[in-house]
Design an enzyme around this catalytic site. Structure first.
Site, PDB file in Angstrom:
ATOM      1  N   GLY A  82       0.843  -1.196   0.000  1.00  0.00           N
ATOM      2  CA  GLY A  82       0.000   0.000   0.000  1.00  0.00           C
ATOM      3  C   GLY A  82       0.873   1.239   0.000  1.00  0.00           C
ATOM      4  N   LYS A  83       0.219   2.392  -0.022  1.00  0.00           N
ATOM      5  CA  LYS A  83       0.992   3.634  -0.099  1.00  0.00           C
ATOM      6  C   LYS A  83       1.975   3.784   1.049  1.00  0.00           C
ATOM      7  CE  LYS A  83      -2.215   6.087  -2.891  1.00  0.00           C
ATOM      8  NZ  LYS A  83      -3.409   6.882  -2.910  1.00  0.00           N
ATOM      9  N   ARG A  84       1.562   3.288   2.211  1.00  0.00           N
ATOM     10  CA  ARG A  84       2.424   3.444   3.364  1.00  0.00           C
ATOM     11  C   ARG A  84       3.690   2.584   3.310  1.00  0.00           C
ATOM     12  NH1 ARG A  84      -1.562   2.772   7.475  1.00  0.00           N
ATOM     13  NH2 ARG A  84      -2.974   4.270   6.534  1.00  0.00           N
ATOM     14  N   ASP A  85       3.654   1.530   2.526  1.00  0.00           N
ATOM     15  CA  ASP A  85       4.846   0.655   2.469  1.00  0.00           C
ATOM     16  C   ASP A  85       5.713   0.943   1.266  1.00  0.00           C
ATOM     17  OD1 ASP A  85       3.181  -1.265   4.267  1.00  0.00           O
ATOM     18  OD2 ASP A  85       2.136  -1.224   2.358  1.00  0.00           O
TER      19      ASP A  85
END
Ligand code: GLU
Length: 484
Positions: free
Chosen positions: A252-255
């Protein structure tokens, strides 16, 4: 219904929705489609799926096109490249969908959905209360009104079993219970993805659909629609998810699922990105890790794409990037680092910059490392003796001892010629006269002239900085060695 014959010229497409930036998952889908087209002399088409106007993000269509080109994945047909089956933006194709919808209405395979959202919700709830799966087709209106475009148009499905082959996922089978009546055209006049992509893939003569795993559960419904339209379906290849670096979840965007253009801005090369992205879930069956675009075109095959999720490993990307930077010619690298020089390099000549670039090339992991690796060639660094205190070899030495070494170095270098070879000879001589280990003597000199974590070969570094400046820096190091 039969699959496409192998003699049909390959036509693949990348069909993003302009709802944001292009991240590695999207690039991988596009890349595999592009490779397949290139290796067979086929065509790669870009189609913008912009039928969900609420989700559209301004500027993202242009951003997607820029990203594909920046990675070297040129498309042969697309919104800004004329082709025989345009337009390539779905919002410009509404009339085409209407015509295809009409075919389904005429053949009794589509109906106006008369229900309000509340009514559908009530159906859902009663199915839930009865512990049954909710299906629209259980609520088909007996005498639907003629479709006037103000209500959704629904597909009248024909539930049955399906067996089909997916180039990546293998042989798949589903029962009739997964088939349902889905919306073809929404009440805002736009088609759904489910309908539009089938029409477009047919009209654009697409031979292979390469797309993400999120669509696989809808595949039986698509097969049902192909049947209703009497269409031969393309070859399917479903890409497994890209998994986050740690844990068991989708990237996801956070990773780190960031915009590929940001990777380029951060000093990653398109070659490394393409190499990295291709190897997420694909390999050629050997240990080879570095693949050029040409090699990928030659070696890529869908049947070597793994079914299970590929893991995103940013350290590997960094390593690959370093490998690719090393492989570039100095002239090519010089062009690419134009925006990465430290401010202090502004007055330096191109020749001097190129010389320095040649020295640090092997150490660059990203182009953005350049200032850290080379600032001291352009400006006198400020001594920072904490770097000595933190150096494994040097921290055990007394300051006075180190100062004495620097003093001897000055004396020796003052008398030395300043070519790399002469400096090397002087340094070797110095090792003998001081009786020191290279790990101590050379590390100290290196720090005293650069105050940087790394430097190229010491003799080259000194020769490039020049005698006068080297001596001055060594003196400054001595002066700051023992703060009052
Ligand atoms: N518009 C869909 C998406 O962006 C495309 C899926 C497909 O390739 O068919 O996910």
């Amino acid at each position: 219904m039969t699959d496409i014959s192998s003699s049909t010229p390959v036509r693949t497409r990348f069909a993003p929705s302009p709802t944001g930036f292009l991240h590695v998952g999207g690039v991988r889908t596009a890349l595999f489609a592009w490779l397949l087209a290139r290796q067979s002399g086929g065509k790669f088409v870009l189609r913008l799926e912009d039928t969900d106007q609420k989700r559209e993000v301004e500027g993202s269509a242009a951003h997607l096109m820029t990203s594909l080109r920046a990675l070297g994945m040129e498309y042969d047909e697309g919104p800004d490249v004329d082709g025989p089956y345009g337009p390539y933006r779905q919002s410009d194709r509404l009339e085409i969908y209407r015509q295809w919808a009409q075919k389904l209405i005429d053949s009794g395979r589509a109906y106006a959905d008369p229900y309000t959202a509340d009514e559908i919700q009530a159906f859902r709830e009663s199915a839930k209360a009865e512990k049954k799966a909710f299906l629209y087709r259980h609520h088909r209106p007996e005498n639907p009104p003629a479709w006037d475009g103000t209500t959704p148009l629904r597909f009248k499905s024909d539930p049955k079993e399906y067996s089909w082959h997916d180039e990546v996922m293998g042989d798949l089978h589903t029962g009739p219970e997964v088939i349902d009546d889905f919306i073809l055209i929404k009440s805002d006049g736009f088609p759904t993805y489910n309908f539009a992509h089938i029409v477009d893939d047919a009209e654009m003569h697409i031979t292979h659909i390469i797309r993400g795993q999120e669509f696989i559960s809808s595949q039986p419904n698509y097969l049902n629609l192909y049947d209703a339209l009497d269409l031969t379906h393309p070859i399917f290849a479903t890409m497994p998810h890209i998994m986050a670096e740690s844990g068991n979840k989708k990237l996801g965007k956070r990773d780190g699922a960031k915009d590929v253009l940001d990777y380029l801005k951060d000093g990653y090369t398109p070659e490394a990105l393409v190499n990295f992205i291709a190897s997420m879930g694909w390999n050629d069956g050997t240990e080879q890790e570095i693949f050029s675009r040409e090699e990928l075109i030659e070696k890529f095959s869908l049947d070597r794409v793994q079914r299970s999720g590929a893991r995103f490993d940013e350290q590997r990307l960094l390593w690959l990037n370093g490998q690719w930077i090393r492989r570039l010619s100095l002239d090519d690298l010089f062009d690419r680092v134009a925006n990465f020089w430290p401010e202090s390099a502004v007055a330096a000549t191109p020749e001097y910059k190129k010389e320095i670039l040649g020295l640090v090339q092997d150490r660059l992991k990203t182009l953005a490392d350049l200032p850290l690796l080379c600032s001291y060639f352009f400006t006198t660094p400020t001594p920072d003796w904490t770097m000595v205190d933190e150096n494994k070899q040097l921290k055990k030495q007394g300051r006075d001892e180190l100062v004495a070494l620097l003093q001897q170095t000055i004396t020796a270098l003052e008398d030395s010629e300043f070519t790399p070879e002469a400096i090397q000879a002087t340094l070797n001589q110095l090792l003998e006269t001081t009786g020191q280990k290279p790990g101590i003597l050379f590390s100290m000199i290196r720090l005293a002239v650069s105050w940087a974590p790394f430097s190229p070969a010491l003799n080259d570094t000194l020769a490039t900085i020049g005698k006068q400046s080297v001596i001055k820096r060594l003196q400054q190091a001595i002066e700051t060695a023992n703060p009052a």
